[in-house]
Write a protein that holds these residues in place. Sequence first.
Motif, PDB file in Angstrom:
ATOM      1  N   THR A 148       0.838  -1.197   0.000  1.00  0.00           N
ATOM      2  CA  THR A 148       0.000   0.000   0.000  1.00  0.00           C
ATOM      3  C   THR A 148       0.879   1.255   0.000  1.00  0.00           C
ATOM      4  O   THR A 148       0.651   2.185  -0.779  1.00  0.00           O
ATOM      5  CB  THR A 148      -0.927   0.015   1.232  1.00  0.00           C
ATOM      6  N   ALA A 149       1.906   1.248   0.849  1.00  0.00           N
ATOM      7  CA  ALA A 149       2.780   2.424   0.943  1.00  0.00           C
ATOM      8  C   ALA A 149       3.468   2.696  -0.390  1.00  0.00           C
ATOM      9  O   ALA A 149       3.653   3.846  -0.786  1.00  0.00           O
ATOM     10  CB  ALA A 149       3.819   2.218   2.048  1.00  0.00           C
ATOM     11  N   LEU A 150       3.847   1.640  -1.090  1.00  0.00           N
ATOM     12  CA  LEU A 150       4.562   1.809  -2.368  1.00  0.00           C
ATOM     13  C   LEU A 150       3.611   2.063  -3.540  1.00  0.00           C
ATOM     14  O   LEU A 150       4.063   2.412  -4.636  1.00  0.00           O
ATOM     15  CB  LEU A 150       5.419   0.571  -2.670  1.00  0.00           C
ATOM     16  N   GLY A 151       2.311   1.834  -3.325  1.00  0.00           N
ATOM     17  CA  GLY A 151       1.366   2.016  -4.431  1.00  0.00           C
ATOM     18  C   GLY A 151       1.306   0.805  -5.338  1.00  0.00           C
ATOM     19  O   GLY A 151       0.899   0.900  -6.495  1.00  0.00           O
ATOM     20  N   GLU A 168       8.851  -1.142  -9.273  1.00  0.00           N
ATOM     21  CA  GLU A 168       8.134  -0.734  -8.059  1.00  0.00           C
ATOM     22  C   GLU A 168       8.436   0.713  -7.718  1.00  0.00           C
ATOM     23  O   GLU A 168       7.555   1.472  -7.321  1.00  0.00           O
ATOM     24  CB  GLU A 168       8.545  -1.599  -6.866  1.00  0.00           C
ATOM     25  N   ALA A 210       6.524   2.894 -10.032  1.00  0.00           N
ATOM     26  CA  ALA A 210       5.106   2.943  -9.635  1.00  0.00           C
ATOM     27  C   ALA A 210       4.937   3.852  -8.421  1.00  0.00           C
ATOM     28  O   ALA A 210       4.010   4.668  -8.355  1.00  0.00           O
ATOM     29  CB  ALA A 210       4.598   1.537  -9.331  1.00  0.00           C
ATOM     30  N   PHE A 211       5.857   3.741  -7.473  1.00  0.00           N
ATOM     31  CA  PHE A 211       5.803   4.584  -6.270  1.00  0.00           C
ATOM     32  C   PHE A 211       5.859   6.065  -6.641  1.00  0.00           C
ATOM     33  O   PHE A 211       5.092   6.886  -6.149  1.00  0.00           O
ATOM     34  CB  PHE A 211       6.963   4.203  -5.334  1.00  0.00           C
ATOM     35  N   GLN A 238       2.595   7.043  -8.393  1.00  0.00           N
ATOM     36  CA  GLN A 238       1.479   7.039  -7.442  1.00  0.00           C
ATOM     37  C   GLN A 238       1.524   8.251  -6.515  1.00  0.00           C
ATOM     38  O   GLN A 238       0.510   8.875  -6.255  1.00  0.00           O
ATOM     39  CB  GLN A 238       1.582   5.764  -6.588  1.00  0.00           C
ATOM     40  N   HIS A 239       2.721   8.573  -6.047  1.00  0.00           N
ATOM     41  CA  HIS A 239       2.824   9.593  -5.021  1.00  0.00           C
ATOM     42  C   HIS A 239       3.353  10.927  -5.547  1.00  0.00           C
ATOM     43  O   HIS A 239       3.631  11.822  -4.769  1.00  0.00           O
ATOM     44  CB  HIS A 239       3.698   9.091  -3.863  1.00  0.00           C
TER      45      HIS A 239
END
Lengths: 219, 219
Positions: free
Chosen positions: A82-85, B205, B208-209, B212-213
């Motif tokens: 969840t934290a990493l998306g 990853e 994606a992070f 996403q953020h």
Amino acid sequence: MDGQPIERGQRLSRAAAQRLSLYLRCVAGWPTDGDKMVPSRRIADAVGVSDAQVRRDLAALGHLGQRGIGYDAKELAAAIRTALGIDRGWRAVLVGAGNLGRALLKYQGFRAQGFDIVALFDCDAAKVGQEVAGLKVEAASTIAARVTELNAELGVLTVPAEAAHAVAAALTEAGVRGILNFAPVVLKLPKQVRLVTVDLAIQLEQLAFRVQHGDDDDE
Amino acid sequence: MDGQPIERGQRLSRAAAQRLSLYLRCVAGWPTDGDKMVPSRRIADAVGVSDAQVRRDLAALGHLGQRGIGYDAKELAAAIRTALGIDRGWRAVLVGAGNLGRALLKYQGFRAQGFDIVALFDCDAAKVGQEVAGLKVEAASTIAARVTELNAELGVLTVPAEAAHAVAAALTEAGVRGILNFAPVVLKLPKQVRLVTVDLAIQLEQLAFRVQHGDDDDE
């Protein structure tokens, strides 16, 4: 194992995000006997960082774990995702059907982590129509239409350096939100498109640097 | 552009070493008209860090550049190579003659940066004797003898996850000083052997992070 939960969207540093990826790789790779608890020390040893660092990083994800006992492996993996998306799937397209592209397509790790490579393109007309790992090579000229049609958010670039700028521009134009670039060039992308570059020669340079200078930071 | 010169062997942070690799990639890739000077701003723009960061990093390499004018591209490239320990050649062996191994062997960037892959091994007897990019595939069982004979210092691992630990142990036994690992496993090596791991799923990853953020750190 205290700490305020991190809000979805709250900033996590890149270094912390990378450590979380490594923790996830360890925790997800260990066999679990039902509700087995994982002590922070075990994660720390496997990844090669300090126990305190692991506890700090995981505290930022919310109220996980029990003091003196450890973390529930399944709950921990879910919190990191969840934290990493990556608690949802991501659709990606790959451009460049050479050896590196083929290696990435056959690489099981992507799908396991929720990354689905849904199309494969190449600039070389001779490769168009070939099948690689279940995907037919498509012409690079169709990138814009296909990315939209497939609703792909990420692009992976495994083309030679001289083709990288043009293909990155086509992917950006097509609306991808992030590019993973393996070409040994420094790409300039519009601010809304994220970039991760994996320059393989730079990785070897960093290794040489650590050998030469006896670097012994935490890995 | 002031600052004390860094002694060979003096510690440079990993982050600084990675930025130096990127600066080098830019500077070495630009056409030079003899003694053309490169302003720090140009490097900063190309790599996507602040001008002040570039000047700080380069000041640590010694008295380079002229205030208000810039750096001599050739002198700068040489200073970075020295700081990173790549002002000399490095001999490496590669284990794993699959798609990724083949991609790396054909990748021109390694040789250009002074890395010479002098032998190629595979655990699969069916591949032994095949020729890839001018190298004959050798049996993994001969790693120890061949690494010593060839005086190779680095090993590159492009084997599947399940073979990685055994091959890393063989390379360590054979006396390599550093391993570049592409297998998606966390290797534990003796302290004197340096490790750089490139986990390709982790790179996706991290992308994606950032998507996403909305991460917008300097790349």
